[in-house]
Design a protein around this motif. Structure first.
Motif, PDB file in Angstrom:
ATOM      1  N   ILE A  20     114.960   3.442  72.697  1.00 19.83           N
ATOM      2  CA  ILE A  20     114.531   4.787  73.088  1.00 19.83           C
ATOM      3  C   ILE A  20     114.404   4.834  74.612  1.00 19.83           C
ATOM      4  N   GLY A  21     115.034   5.840  75.190  1.00 25.96           N
ATOM      5  CA  GLY A  21     115.070   5.956  76.641  1.00 25.96           C
ATOM      6  C   GLY A  21     116.398   5.519  77.237  1.00 25.96           C
ATOM      7  N   MET A  22     117.254   4.864  76.439  1.00 24.43           N
ATOM      8  CA  MET A  22     118.576   4.475  76.919  1.00 24.43           C
ATOM      9  C   MET A  22     119.564   5.619  76.731  1.00 24.43           C
ATOM     10  N   ASP A  23     120.650   5.563  77.506  1.00 22.99           N
ATOM     11  CA  ASP A  23     121.685   6.590  77.446  1.00 22.99           C
ATOM     12  C   ASP A  23     122.634   6.284  76.297  1.00 22.99           C
ATOM     13  N   ALA A  24     122.758   7.228  75.359  1.00 18.37           N
ATOM     14  CA  ALA A  24     123.596   7.021  74.171  1.00 18.37           C
ATOM     15  C   ALA A  24     125.068   6.840  74.512  1.00 18.37           C
ATOM     16  N   THR A  25     125.497   7.306  75.678  1.00 20.19           N
ATOM     17  CA  THR A  25     126.903   7.158  76.053  1.00 20.19           C
ATOM     18  C   THR A  25     127.218   5.747  76.551  1.00 20.19           C
ATOM     19  N   LYS A  26     126.216   4.934  76.730  1.00 15.15           N
ATOM     20  CA  LYS A  26     126.419   3.556  77.179  1.00 15.15           C
ATOM     21  C   LYS A  26     126.476   2.644  75.951  1.00 15.15           C
ATOM     22  N   GLN A  27     127.528   2.797  75.170  1.00 20.66           N
ATOM     23  CA  GLN A  27     127.623   2.096  73.887  1.00 20.66           C
ATOM     24  C   GLN A  27     127.544   0.576  74.042  1.00 20.66           C
ATOM     25  N   LYS A  28     128.262   0.048  75.000  1.00 22.65           N
ATOM     26  CA  LYS A  28     128.275  -1.406  75.173  1.00 22.65           C
ATOM     27  C   LYS A  28     126.896  -1.930  75.552  1.00 22.65           C
ATOM     28  N   ASP A  29     126.217  -1.215  76.460  1.00 22.32           N
ATOM     29  CA  ASP A  29     124.868  -1.640  76.865  1.00 22.32           C
ATOM     30  C   ASP A  29     123.920  -1.626  75.671  1.00 22.32           C
ATOM     31  N   ILE A  30     124.021  -0.600  74.862  1.00 17.82           N
ATOM     32  CA  ILE A  30     123.137  -0.468  73.698  1.00 17.82           C
ATOM     33  C   ILE A  30     123.419  -1.576  72.682  1.00 17.82           C
ATOM     34  N   ASP A  31     124.700  -1.805  72.398  1.00 13.95           N
ATOM     35  CA  ASP A  31     125.050  -2.822  71.408  1.00 13.95           C
ATOM     36  C   ASP A  31     124.639  -4.216  71.866  1.00 13.95           C
ATOM     37  N   TYR A  32     124.886  -4.514  73.119  1.00 12.67           N
ATOM     38  CA  TYR A  32     124.527  -5.847  73.604  1.00 12.67           C
ATOM     39  C   TYR A  32     123.022  -6.006  73.795  1.00 12.67           C
ATOM     40  N   SER A  33     122.318  -4.909  73.972  1.00 15.11           N
ATOM     41  CA  SER A  33     120.856  -4.977  73.991  1.00 15.11           C
ATOM     42  C   SER A  33     120.336  -5.410  72.626  1.00 15.11           C
ATOM     43  N   MET A  34     120.941  -4.864  71.570  1.00 19.23           N
ATOM     44  CA  MET A  34     120.529  -5.249  70.210  1.00 19.23           C
ATOM     45  C   MET A  34     120.916  -6.696  69.902  1.00 19.23           C
ATOM     46  N   ILE A  35     122.087  -7.109  70.355  1.00 20.64           N
ATOM     47  CA  ILE A  35     122.529  -8.489  70.152  1.00 20.64           C
ATOM     48  C   ILE A  35     121.557  -9.458  70.826  1.00 20.64           C
ATOM     49  N   GLU A  36     121.171  -9.123  72.052  1.00 19.76           N
ATOM     50  CA  GLU A  36     120.215  -9.967  72.787  1.00 19.76           C
ATOM     51  C   GLU A  36     118.844  -9.938  72.124  1.00 19.76           C
ATOM     52  N   LEU A  37     118.462  -8.774  71.645  1.00 20.18           N
ATOM     53  CA  LEU A  37     117.169  -8.623  70.977  1.00 20.18           C
ATOM     54  C   LEU A  37     117.110  -9.482  69.717  1.00 20.18           C
ATOM     55  N   ASP A  38     118.230  -9.547  69.017  1.00 22.37           N
ATOM     56  CA  ASP A  38     118.297 -10.374  67.803  1.00 22.37           C
ATOM     57  C   ASP A  38     118.277 -11.867  68.158  1.00 22.37           C
ATOM     58  N   GLY A  39     119.126 -12.237  69.079  1.00 27.40           N
ATOM     59  CA  GLY A  39     119.103 -13.601  69.596  1.00 27.40           C
ATOM     60  C   GLY A  39     119.713 -14.678  68.719  1.00 27.40           C
ATOM     61  N   THR A  40     120.325 -14.306  67.578  1.00 29.70           N
ATOM     62  CA  THR A  40     120.954 -15.305  66.711  1.00 29.70           C
ATOM     63  C   THR A  40     122.463 -15.100  66.708  1.00 29.70           C
ATOM     64  N   GLU A  41     123.174 -16.129  66.299  1.00 25.90           N
ATOM     65  CA  GLU A  41     124.629 -16.052  66.303  1.00 25.90           C
ATOM     66  C   GLU A  41     125.158 -15.093  65.260  1.00 25.90           C
ATOM     67  N   ASN A  42     124.448 -14.981  64.140  1.00 30.65           N
ATOM     68  CA  ASN A  42     124.950 -14.144  63.040  1.00 30.65           C
ATOM     69  C   ASN A  42     124.068 -12.930  62.754  1.00 30.65           C
ATOM     70  N   LYS A  43     123.241 -12.554  63.719  1.00 28.47           N
ATOM     71  CA  LYS A  43     122.384 -11.366  63.612  1.00 28.47           C
ATOM     72  C   LYS A  43     121.407 -11.461  62.427  1.00 28.47           C
ATOM     73  N   SER A  44     120.939 -12.659  62.171  1.00 27.78           N
ATOM     74  CA  SER A  44     120.080 -12.894  61.014  1.00 27.78           C
ATOM     75  C   SER A  44     118.625 -12.476  61.233  1.00 27.78           C
ATOM     76  N   LYS A  45     118.211 -12.294  62.460  1.00 22.95           N
ATOM     77  CA  LYS A  45     116.828 -11.905  62.719  1.00 22.95           C
ATOM     78  C   LYS A  45     116.588 -10.430  62.389  1.00 22.95           C
ATOM     79  N   LEU A  46     117.387  -9.569  62.973  1.00 22.88           N
ATOM     80  CA  LEU A  46     117.241  -8.124  62.744  1.00 22.88           C
ATOM     81  C   LEU A  46     118.112  -7.637  61.594  1.00 22.88           C
TER      82      LEU A  46
END
Length: 423
Positions: free
Chosen positions: A80-106
């Motif tokens: 929330i607060g991020m620009d929806a048009t920045k798809q790559k930034d948003i996706d990689y923010s979630m990847i970093e937030l998860d922090g696992t190789e296979n997205k098993s945390k989130l």
């Protein structure tokens, strides 16, 4: 900015098999609202991104309340607060937030739902169709539908080992006509099955699931259906096959056991030789997962023998992951990669997989999952990626037809600019 994300939340809904999945909603500051629903696979590769399930009594352990909560709390708080048009930034923010190789945390299902909903919201806010927002103004190619017409393996309770036999209307002048070709053949085949007192019930993806005398008998039925519908096999309509070989390979390497047909054990070389016999007899132009995901030697041999004749597609062996696709390109394991959004978990990573294939001179084959929803994101994504062909099920079941109908809309919108070709 008006495209700033103001709200994100998820609900637990049901997919086409009656199992839970997620629907994610995104609202922007300008009031734009969009949602996306996440598909689910049955025949899955070992290295797919993890679909997070609750593993409790409700829904037989398949509930997704953990994933829903992850969207409503952790992911929402971060985006929330991020620009929806920045798809790559948003996706990689979630990847970093998860922090696992296979997205098993989130959970890849939680992450993908947000990723798709954000893309939809951004496109809607900018008053652009999704295919144009993701693919640019030159996104005008409507994919040839590889329509599942006969099911086997894990997608049907019958005597056929190979998971999918698909019709490919490459000889049609437009997508609308191609869809007509396959729909008419679908009904033609139904009539043949009824006449022979074979089942006309359908599998997970809408293809018929009769008990056939052999795997080859399935192709013979389809050829008969093509002719009865008034079309010429190999000219108007050809066939694509998906072995989904993991499902009958006990060690995921080279020990194959065709259990459903009762044919018994086969070696990797015997599977390859069988394919050669079929290629000599039938108009097959694409073969997906002919061998199991760890049968690298078999995949390489199959591609060396037949790769100059047909499209050899890797699904479970690559799982839409650039790490495995890169290795496959280096080792010449195939000449095409199946692209499934939920296999990797974000829109951005799916696009990166497509680009890697394109840069290597490979083809890429956009695909649905056996557990689908009425969401039409995949149809727009296929046009945006300019891949030339798509599989999204048969000529029945609403969750499959929704994608085809969306492609009809896109072809109509594009008018004379729309392109339709196999090559």
């Amino acid at each position: 900015m008006e495209t700033i994300i103001d709200e994100i939340y998820a609900l637990e809904i049901l997919d086409s098999r009656g199992n839970p999945t997620l629907r994610v909603y995104v609202e922007l500051l300008d009031g734009t609202k969009a949602y996306a629903s996440v598909p689910s696979g049955a025949s899955t590769g070992q290295n797919e991104a993890l679909e997070l399930r609750d593993n409790k009594k409700r829904y037989g352990g398949k509930g997704v309340l953990k994933a829903v909560n992850n969207v409503n709390t952790t992911i929402a708080n971060a985006l929330i607060g991020m620009d929806a048009t920045k798809q790559k930034d948003i996706d990689y923010s979630m990847i970093e937030l998860d922090g696992t190789e296979n997205k098993s945390k989130l959970g890849a299902n939680a992450i993908l739902g947000v990723s798709m909903a954000v893309a939809k919201a951004a496109a809607k806010s900018l008053n652009l169709p999704l295919y144009q927002y993701l693919g640019g103004t030159n996104a005008v190619r409507i994919p040839v539908p590889c329509m599942n017409i006969l099911n086997g393996g894990e997608h049907a309770d019958n005597s056929v080992d190979f998971q999918e036999f698909m019709l490919v209307p490459h000889g049609a002048p437009t997508f609308a006509e191609g869809l007509r070709y396959v729909a008419e053949t679908f009904h033609s085949l139904k009539g043949i099955l009824k006449k022979r007192k074979l089942a006309t019930s359908v599998g997970d993806e809408g293809g018929f699931a009769p008990d056939c005398e052999s795997n080859e008998a399935a192709i013979e039925l389809i050829i008969e259906g093509i002719k009865k519908a008034g079309y010429k096999p190999g000219k108007d309509l050809s066939i694509a096959v998906d072995n989904a070989a993991n499902s009958f390979c006990t060690n995921l390497k080279d020990n194959y056991n065709l259990i459903w047909s009762g044919k018994g054990k086969m070696t990797s070389d015997e599977i390859i030789d069988l394919a050669g016999e079929w290629l000599d007899k039938y108009p097959i132009i694409l073969w997906e997962d002919p061998l199991a995901e760890k049968d690298y030697k078999g995949f390489k041999k199959f591609t060396k023998k037949y790769g100059d004749k047909i499209e050899v597609v890797g699904d479970d062996i690559f799982v839409t992951n650039t790490k495995y696709i890169k290795d496959g390109i280096k080792k010449n394991l195939a000449n095409s990669c199946l692209i499934k959004l939920n296999q990797i978990g974000t829109v951005t990573e799916s696009i990166e997989a497509v680009r890697m294939c394109r840069d290597a001179g490979w083809r890429y084959f956009l695909s649905h999952r056996s557990g689908e929803t009425e969401d039409t994101f995949l149809a727009d994504f296929a046009v945006a990626m300019d891949g030339g062909h798509l599989k999204t099920g048969s000529a029945c079941r609403g969750e499959r037809i929704a994608k085809y109908n969306r492609l009809l809309e896109i072809e109509h919108e594009l008018g004379e600019r729309a392109e339709y070709r196999w090559d």
